[in-house]
Design a protein around this motif. Sequence first.
Motif, PDB file in Angstrom:
ATOM      1  N   ASP A 128       7.483  -2.781  -8.195  1.00 39.70           N
ATOM      2  CA  ASP A 128       9.474  -2.439  -7.896  1.00 39.70           C
ATOM      3  C   ASP A 128       9.684  -3.661  -7.120  1.00 39.70           C
ATOM      4  O   ASP A 128      11.153  -4.277  -6.533  1.00 39.70           O
ATOM      5  CB  ASP A 128       9.218  -0.836  -7.661  1.00 39.70           C
ATOM      6  N   SER A 129       8.670  -5.078  -6.694  1.00 41.34           N
ATOM      7  CA  SER A 129       9.054  -6.143  -6.161  1.00 41.34           C
ATOM      8  C   SER A 129       9.546  -7.665  -7.880  1.00 41.34           C
ATOM      9  O   SER A 129       8.676  -7.687  -7.198  1.00 41.34           O
ATOM     10  CB  SER A 129       7.983  -6.472  -5.218  1.00 41.34           C
ATOM     11  N   PRO A 130      10.752  -7.922  -7.390  1.00 39.84           N
ATOM     12  CA  PRO A 130      10.467  -8.739  -8.292  1.00 39.84           C
ATOM     13  C   PRO A 130       9.632  -9.477  -8.727  1.00 39.84           C
ATOM     14  O   PRO A 130       9.376 -10.704  -9.523  1.00 39.84           O
ATOM     15  CB  PRO A 130      12.291  -8.391  -8.670  1.00 39.84           C
ATOM     16  N   HIS A 168       0.416  -1.684   0.450  1.00 40.33           N
ATOM     17  CA  HIS A 168       0.094   0.182  -0.035  1.00 40.33           C
ATOM     18  C   HIS A 168       1.132   1.150  -0.173  1.00 40.33           C
ATOM     19  O   HIS A 168       0.010   2.709  -0.411  1.00 40.33           O
ATOM     20  CB  HIS A 168      -1.012   0.071   1.347  1.00 40.33           C
ATOM     21  N   LEU A 169       1.778   0.852   0.241  1.00 40.54           N
ATOM     22  CA  LEU A 169       3.225   2.396   0.559  1.00 40.54           C
ATOM     23  C   LEU A 169       4.487   1.648  -0.835  1.00 40.54           C
ATOM     24  O   LEU A 169       4.566   0.598  -1.286  1.00 40.54           O
ATOM     25  CB  LEU A 169       3.702   2.714   1.521  1.00 40.54           C
ATOM     26  N   CYS A 170       4.996   3.338  -1.335  1.00 40.55           N
ATOM     27  CA  CYS A 170       6.885   2.721  -2.534  1.00 40.55           C
ATOM     28  C   CYS A 170       7.504   3.598  -1.845  1.00 40.55           C
ATOM     29  O   CYS A 170       6.501   4.937  -1.099  1.00 40.55           O
ATOM     30  CB  CYS A 170       5.882   1.891  -3.897  1.00 40.55           C
ATOM     31  N   HIS A 171       8.701   3.406  -1.880  1.00 40.61           N
ATOM     32  CA  HIS A 171       8.906   4.290  -1.947  1.00 40.61           C
ATOM     33  C   HIS A 171       9.266   5.450  -2.883  1.00 40.61           C
ATOM     34  O   HIS A 171       8.705   5.235  -3.929  1.00 40.61           O
ATOM     35  CB  HIS A 171      10.936   3.544  -2.127  1.00 40.61           C
ATOM     36  N   ARG A 208      15.372  -9.794  -0.626  1.00 42.43           N
ATOM     37  CA  ARG A 208      15.192  -8.862   0.977  1.00 42.43           C
ATOM     38  C   ARG A 208      13.897  -7.545   0.391  1.00 42.43           C
ATOM     39  O   ARG A 208      13.203  -7.460   1.874  1.00 42.43           O
ATOM     40  CB  ARG A 208      16.099  -7.452   0.676  1.00 42.43           C
ATOM     41  N   ARG A 209      13.427  -7.497  -0.877  1.00 47.74           N
ATOM     42  CA  ARG A 209      12.431  -6.077  -1.238  1.00 47.74           C
ATOM     43  C   ARG A 209      11.117  -7.498  -0.877  1.00 47.74           C
ATOM     44  O   ARG A 209      10.068  -7.164  -0.030  1.00 47.74           O
ATOM     45  CB  ARG A 209      12.212  -6.082  -2.152  1.00 47.74           C
ATOM     46  N   PHE A 210      11.091  -9.144  -0.991  1.00 46.31           N
ATOM     47  CA  PHE A 210      10.301  -9.859  -0.825  1.00 46.31           C
ATOM     48  C   PHE A 210      10.008 -10.022   0.572  1.00 46.31           C
ATOM     49  O   PHE A 210       9.140  -9.899   1.093  1.00 46.31           O
ATOM     50  CB  PHE A 210      10.685 -11.401  -1.696  1.00 46.31           C
ATOM     51  N   GLN A 211      11.347 -10.610   1.330  1.00 43.59           N
ATOM     52  CA  GLN A 211      10.956 -11.077   2.129  1.00 43.59           C
ATOM     53  C   GLN A 211      10.802  -9.787   3.723  1.00 43.59           C
ATOM     54  O   GLN A 211      10.149 -10.207   4.248  1.00 43.59           O
ATOM     55  CB  GLN A 211      12.786 -11.057   2.977  1.00 43.59           C
TER      56      GLN A 211
END
Length: 220
Positions: free
Chosen positions: A191-193, A9-12, A101-104
Amino acid sequence: MDALYYPFHLCHEKTLHQLLENYSHVHFLDFMALQLTPFMGATGFPDRMGDYYPDLLESGRIIQGHNVSGPLSPAMVAAVNQDLADPFWRSIFHEALKDDRRFQRGLVAFSQDSQGRSSVPTDSALLVAFQQPEREFVPYSVETLQAMSRRRLSEREDLAFEYGFGLIKTSAALIYSFRRCQQLSFAAVTDSPGHHQLLTRACQRDSLELGNYCVKREGY
């Protein structure tokens, strides 16, 4: 063309700027407070992108309020179970949980440095337990997790439950995202592969068409 950012629900800020360069409007889901049973679910957070970028919200460049909380409908249960029974989907999930890391961060809380960058998981033992190879092959379904939530679990069973709930939350967030894009003719962007690969797999498996794009994060 409008875009829906998924699955969070949020992004960089840097991701947001890239999206605004390519799309007229960027839509955001509210936090998914998924209700697994009437007595158990994920707690929602009230923050929204508009809280951090009120000018963009007022101008209409970002649009929020897409609600994806509450109990799963029978159709959603069937769709989630299809993901959980797909060995290829499960393999992508588990590999991303090990290396991305983004997925974690979507499943395990991370501490942050003074600049807001994720550093280390706040519960390293939980992440290590999630990464055990055998978890990829344990069968799960929504009904399995609902049954587990109704009884007292041992420590080992609790870890199995948390892994399964992570599967369900991930699948549900992607399905909600796909359906909202399909209904409103949005492009799906992330932005999460890992999440991009999972949604791509589900669309390929079910012969579904979707404009699904992944923003490459460089230096952040």
